[in-house]
Every structure is written in C-alpha cells, then in structure tokens.
Design an enzyme around this catalytic site. Structure first.
Site, mmCIF file in Angstrom:
data_model
loop_
_atom_site.group_PDB
_atom_site.id
_atom_site.type_symbol
_atom_site.label_atom_id
_atom_site.label_comp_id
_atom_site.label_asym_id
_atom_site.label_seq_id
_atom_site.Cartn_x
_atom_site.Cartn_y
_atom_site.Cartn_z
ATOM 1 N N ASP B 71 0.125 2.698 7.403
ATOM 2 C CA ASP B 71 0.954 2.289 6.257
ATOM 3 C C ASP B 71 0.258 2.658 5.029
ATOM 4 O OD1 ASP B 71 2.447 0.216 4.422
ATOM 5 O OD2 ASP B 71 3.392 -0.324 6.506
ATOM 6 N N HIS B 128 2.543 -2.271 0.358
ATOM 7 C CA HIS B 128 3.376 -2.207 1.381
ATOM 8 C C HIS B 128 2.629 -2.566 2.697
ATOM 9 C CE1 HIS B 128 6.219 -0.516 4.831
ATOM 10 N NE2 HIS B 128 7.150 -0.851 3.946
ATOM 11 N N SER B 289 10.829 -2.806 7.258
ATOM 12 C CA SER B 289 9.497 -2.808 7.247
ATOM 13 C C SER B 289 8.686 -4.455 7.273
ATOM 14 C CB SER B 289 8.924 -2.404 5.825
ATOM 15 O OG SER B 289 9.161 -1.104 5.916
#
Lengths: 291, 458
Positions: B71, B128, B289
C-alpha cells in the site's frame, strides 16, 4: 555426482571364472546404480508445469475423488499430483469457469444460470437422505408428514408416528446455494409449503456432525454422509445405494466434474481412467452408484 | 456472549461446545476480549453483525502470522501499530548494507517500492496504508481501535506514493517481496485497469510460497465479471476478492462497491470504517480498500489456528463458510467465526499426499547463497532437508515446515540440489535449481500501468 559417470559407463563383461551367480549379482548392482542415476538425471518438472490436477468444490465429490486419486497414483507411475479443496458446488463451478482450477467438483448438473461454456462429466450417482440422530430411529416419513415437518407446523417428535423421541424437533438445513438443498426442496417439499427457520450450514460435514450430536435433530445429507446417522425411509423406500441404482428412491442426484470446455490433457486421462478402470469403478461403488 | 456465539455455529453443538471453549482457553490470549477506547465506533467488530468477529476472537488473535500491507506505507510509530510492526531481524538498521542478501538494503520493517533509491522510506504520506494496517492488526492495548487480527504482525510494502499513485511493476515486486519474506497473507487494497503479466506471475510465486492474497474489488460500482479491474480479476487459487458492505449489520452493498458473481467471492465491512490515521490519530474511511483488510485479518486468524493449511484451502474454507445472502458475489458475507472454526477443524487433502520439494528461488551474492524452498504434501513426514551445492553437501535443515528460507554464508555454487529425507534416512523427494546471481531489488519500480488505492471519496 561423481558416481553418475561410473553408472552410465559400459559394464565390463563377466569373466568366465565368476560364474552365472556373480554376473547376475553385478547386473543387479548395475541396474540399481543405473536406476539411481536415471532418477537423479530425470529433470524435475518446470515450475508451473501441469503436473498437478487442481479441483475445488463439493465435499461429497471431494471425498470420492481423493480415493480415486490415491489408486490412480498407485497404478500410474506418471500420474500427476492432485490438489483438492472444498468450497462447495457454487465455488467449484465458479473456479472452473474462471480457470482457477482444472475441474470444479459439483453436486449437481449444470443449470441455465451457470456460466456459459462449461461441460459436466458425471462421476457418480448419489442421493439426498432424510436423516435423524441414530438415537431417534424414525421408521418412515411420507410426503404428507414432511410438509408440516418442514414448515414448522409439526413441532414435536411425538407428532410423528413411530418416532422414539417426544421432544421438540430441531431442524437443520443447507444454505440457499447448496446443491443438496435444491434436491431436497424439489423432491420432498411442495411449492406451497413455507420453510420454518432452521440451523443453516454450508458444508455436509457440518450438517452431519450437528445431527450426530443433537438427538432431536432432523435434516438431510448426501448418501455418503448419512452413514453415521439414521437415514429415514421415504414413503417406505430406504435411502441406499441399491434404491438409488434401481431408481426407486426419488431424491437422486449426480456428482460430477465441471470443466471449461471438454476435459483435456492429464485431466482427460484421469477422467477416462475413472470411466473405464475396474478399480475406479469399485472405488465409486464403495460409496455411491457407478453412473 | 462469546460462548453463546460459539455454540450458535459450532459444528457439534452441545457436547462439543465445551471442547471448543477448552481449545480457546488453550490457544487464545489469557486476557478477555479486547476493549479499546474507540471500539464502540467500530461497527464491524461489534457483536450482532454478519461479520461475526467477537466469537472468532475467542479462538484466535492472529499470533504468529505476518500480514503484508502492499500500500502507501505505514505510520510505524502510531501507538496502535508500533507493537505489531513486523521486523526483519536479519537486517541491521541503518548500515546501508543488504545484510540478509535479499536484494534490498535496510529492509527492517518492510520495503519502499515507490523509488529506485536504495533506502527504505516507509512513511505514509497518503494515509491509505496506515488505515488498512490498523484494520488488520491495530494492537489490543486499551487505546484507539482494535484490529481484526490484533496479534498479527504487519509487514509494510510501500508501492503507492504520497498522492496514492503506483505502478503494476512495483505491485508485482511487492507481492514477490512479501511472499519471499514470509508473509502468509498479503493485502492488496488497490485497483487499476492494466492486466500486467508480472502481477500474475508474482501471484503464482506467492501461491507457491503458500501466501493468500486478499484484493479489494474496486470502487466504480461495476460488475467486475464484465469490466475487469486488477489485480482482483486475476484468476488464481490464492486470490480472494472483496466487496464492501454498509453498517446495516453488514448486509448491503453501497453503490460504489464493485461486485461480480464470478470474480468477487465475498463481501465484508467497508463503509464508515474507523482506523489508524497518518497523523497518529484515527479517522473514518469508506471503500473496498477498507473491506479487504477485514478479510485479510480473518485470514490471519485462520492461519494462526491452522498454520499448515495451504493458501488454496484457506481460501476454500473462507468461501465455503461465508454467509449466503442476496448480494451479487459468488460466496457471501465473510463469517469470521465460521471461517476460523472451519480452519481449526480442516484436514487438508494436500497434507495427506507424499511430500514433494520445490525450489522457489535460489540466488547468490558474493559468497552468500540464499534459497526459498517449499514442501508440498505431507511436510510432517520430512525429518530433514539436505542441501547440496554443486554436489557438495552444505547444510541440513530440520523438516516439518512447508516453506523454508535458507541463507548459507561462505557457500557458493552454480546448482542447488535439495533432498527431503525421512527419519530413517530414506529419500522422499528431490528438487534442484540453478543458482542465479542476485540482482538488486527495485528493478520493476515505476514500470507498468498505473494503480491506486481503492478508497471511496464520495
């Protein structure tokens, strides 16, 4: 590796003084060395080479295919490895359609809603048995008795003629995508019959284990999974391999392989062996009915 | 509550319930279920949702399992993440040397594949990856949030830059790195439109190393069966695609979530998910996600109770024990308790097969040779594994493991042969491979198509 050159070199001819026994002994020794050499020189399969047949899907089919794979590998020196995992019929069909596995293991034939381009190859004929706990040997169930049993109108075993128990019925069922559930509903349950809440499982082993541990349970499982339970005759017909074979037991189904297109290569050879080999047919007959 | 939940789905109710509880006592942490400060905001981990996590916590917490988060990096000093940061103990921090000869310098907590520079900058400038990591394995430490597998370790594999952009080449290299370094679960909360063959081969390599890959389905609200996005659309026995569900007991798919009755097998909580933020605090995010890490966490719980279960079997059990529903996915809602229970009782077919060795990789750097080996089949029947370089015996390892990473110092050669031996010395299997010169890592960084995180900005 030094020993390999000696093993592959020319063997000297035995001298006359040594005799036949010595020559045989040496031949055996050389043969042994040559075998080792050939084993060592045999290239291992390239990574990713199709040396493993992969399958996923229905657990009843998985059990019999595992047995078949054992005998296939015992009989064929060049047999591939097998990788068998569960997941249920729906996952087996989806995996086959996407090319994730070589074959999906299915508890039913193909249906209109399934992905296009698939081929079904029968493996065995089986059945869905009505089952209770071994301590609750219900002698028979009729279609008329089954409707209130499934809908919940019949609440106690005392309402079922001949049932040894008197307590509340605990219903066990499969999830809505299950092939076994589909056979159960289409064979035994009227369209107008509502379905009472039931403990729901996705795998045959779960249903079997729940009913085996719950004296008041009622449910249905594949023929092979009914062994440790009491299979209740339906309209006087027992759920056995014999009644599946002669067609008298109604809740029959076919287990099989689902492939993308026609089976090919190592898988096709395995399926041909299943179809023609006497040992394979005996393996199937030990659990199910040969198609 | 935990006991009630256990007996609800216990395969053998009544009598067996006590067995399950006993098992839980033997393996689970002695402490009670986590009660972190913000846990009340985490609808996905509460009792009463279809996700069914509290019961699973009575059986497992993810101990012993490494989950790679491929990520945007991780805020490693976050109070909820620091306790569970994975550490590569073969690497000396900050010495600018590739101590473990894996091609990467100073990869102590992971690797940075957003730059070809040798150093590893794992900081998360996008936020994220930190959010994803917290959902998987935020520590149960009484503060903040709790992760699904709160005792698992998080390996940081940074492939997205500070704007959330990355490339398929970097992702492919990240998958290979994670699998080679021992990650059992790899989370890919990423989506792109390019079907890069390198991602496919990397996923195959991860399968050989027994790593399960959990992918987000994407946030375009489309049927992925018809409009594929990658990597979720890559067909592989070790890939699980995940759609998102809303906080209505986790039963509805939001409009943004991709789906697909073939390509996307499961759905899990992915809307209004609170987790760790790059600022060091906590924040809500929505997206597939956020759904994928919930499933990665459950997979870690499964792997912790069944460490030798093959990745394909982990996937099959996860799918088979998903709760069926009306959502357009092939299996259903992930049921954490059902999946962990199933994994704990599964006897793998593969483990009943004769053992077979594979050399997954063999490299040398100077006088150091490194190899990753896999034992397919009955690894338990392998007592020892013998390694030979150019015919000379150089090492002997203890058997019983399915994946082995070997580093041989002051040993070099051109061909590695490995032999699996039974306790009586019988040779059970053999494999060999050419030893390749180690090429420095990060070769694929910046190549291939674009890829980004699958977070919903609605």
């Amino acid at each position: 590796m030094g020993g390999l050159s000696g093993a592959s070199g020319a063997a000297p001819s035995p001298g006359p003084a040594r005799g036949r026994g010595a020559a045989l002994k040496r031949a055996r020794r050389l043969l042994g060395a040559a075998t080792v050499a050939s084993l060592l020189l045999t290239p291992s399969p390239a990574p990713g080479a199709a040396r493993t047949i992969t399958m996923s899907g229905a657990s009843p089919a998985q059990a019999v295919v595992a047995d078949l794979a054992y005998f296939y590998r015992r009989e064929r020196a060049d047999a591939p490895r097998f990788s068998l995992v569960g997941g249920g019929t729906g996952i087996g069909i989806a995996d086959a359609a996407r090319g994730i596995v070589d074959a999906g293991l299915s508890g039913r034939g193909l249906e209109p809603g399934d992905p296009p381009g698939l081929t079904f190859t029968p493996l065995a004929r089986s059945a869905i048995c009505l089952v209770t706990n071994p301590a609750n040997r219900v002698p028979n169930l009729t279609r008329a008795q089954l409707q209130p049993l499934v809908s919940g109108a019949t609440t106690s075993w005392a309402q079922i003629a001949g049932a040894p128990r008197r307590d509340a019925i605990e219903r066990v069922t499969f999830d809505v995508t299950s092939a076994a559930r589909n056979v159960f509903l289409t064979t035994f349950v009227d369209l107008a019959t509502p379905l009472a809440p039931a403990t729901t499982y996705t795998a045959s082993a779960q249903v079997r284990d729940h009913i085996a541990a719950t004296p008041a349970a009622f449910g249905y499982v594949d023929l092979e999974f009914a062994r440790r339970l009491h299979a209740v005759p339906y309209e006087g017909v027992p759920c056995t391999r014999a009644t599946v074979a002669d067609g008298s037991y109604p809740a029959r189904r076919t287990l099989g392989f689902v492939t993308r297109g026609r089976p090919a290569g190592a898988l096709a050879r395995f399926l041909a062996w299943i179809r023609t080999d006497a040992t394979a047919r005996r393996v199937i007959a030990s659990r199910y009915v040969v198609p | 509550m935990g006991r009630l939940a256990l007996s609800r789905r216990c395969p053998i109710p009544g009598r067996t319930a006590s067995l399950v509880v006993a098992f839980a006592l033997a393996t689970a942490p002695a402490s009670a279920a986590p009660t972190d400060a913000l846990q009340g905001e985490q609808w996905a981990v509460a009792p009463g949702t279809v996700f069914d996590l509290p019961g699973a916590w009575a059986l497992a917490a993810g101990a012993g399992v490494t989950v790679a988060v491929v990520d945007s990096g991780t805020r490693l000093d976050h109070a909820d993440l620091a306790p569970n940061a994975w550490t590569n103990f073969a690497e000396v921090p900050g010495n600018n040397v590739d101590d473990d000869a894996n091609g990467y310098v100073d990869d102590v907590h992971g690797v940075d594949l957003t730059t070809k520079g040798a150093a590893q900058d794992l900081h998360d400038g996008y936020g994220h990856g930190t959010h994803v990591a917290g959902t998987i394995a935020a520590a149960a430490n009484g503060r903040g949030v709790v992760g699904v597998a709160y005792r698992a370790k998080i390996m940081t594999v940074k492939v997205l830059d500070d704007q959330g952009g990355g490339t398929t080449g970097g992702v492919a290299e990240g998958i290979r790195y994670a699998a080679a370094m021992g990650a059992r679960i790899i989370n890919l909360s990423l989506e792109g439109n390019v079907d890069d063959p390198r991602m496919r081969t990397a996923i195959e390599a991860a399968a050989a190393a027994n790593a399960l890959i959990v992918c987000s389905a994407g946030n375009s609200g489309v049927n992925v069966d018809q409009q594929p996005v990658y990597p979720v659309a890559i067909p592989a026995s070790n890939v699980v695609g995940v759609a998102a569900t809303e906080p209505d007991q986790g039963r509805s798919l939001p409009d943004f979530s991709n789906y697909g009755r073939l390509t996307v097998p499961v759905a899990a909580p992915g809307v209004e998910v609170i987790s760790t933020s790059k600022s060091g605090g906590y924040e809500f995010k929505s997206g597939t996600s956020m759904a994928a890490p919930h499933v990665a966490g459950v997979a870690a719980l499964m792997a912790s109770v069944a460490p030798h279960l093959p990745a394909a079997e982990l996937r099959a059990q996860l799918l088979q024990h998903a709760t069926r529903g009306s959502v357009p996915v092939s299996a259903g809602y992930v049921d954490a308790l059902g999946a962990v229970l199933a994994a704990s009782g599964t006897a793998s077919y593969d483990r009943s097969q004769p053992p077979s060795l594979r050399v997954l990789s063999a490299t040398r750097k100077g006088r150091t040779t490194q190899a990753q080996l896999a034992v397919l089949g009955a690894a338990g029947s392998v007592a020892r594994i013998e390694l030979r370089l150019d015919g000379r015996r150089v090492a002997q390892l203890r058997g019983g493991r399915t994946v082995l990473n070997v580093r041989l110092r002051n040993r070099a050669g051109r061909r590695l042969a490995v032999y699996a031996l039974a306790a009586d010395g019988r040779r059970l299997s053999r494999a060999s491979a050419r030893v390749r010169t180690l090429r420095s890592g990060k070769r694929h960084v910046g190549t291939g198509g674009g890829i980004g995180g699958a977070v919903w900005v609605g």
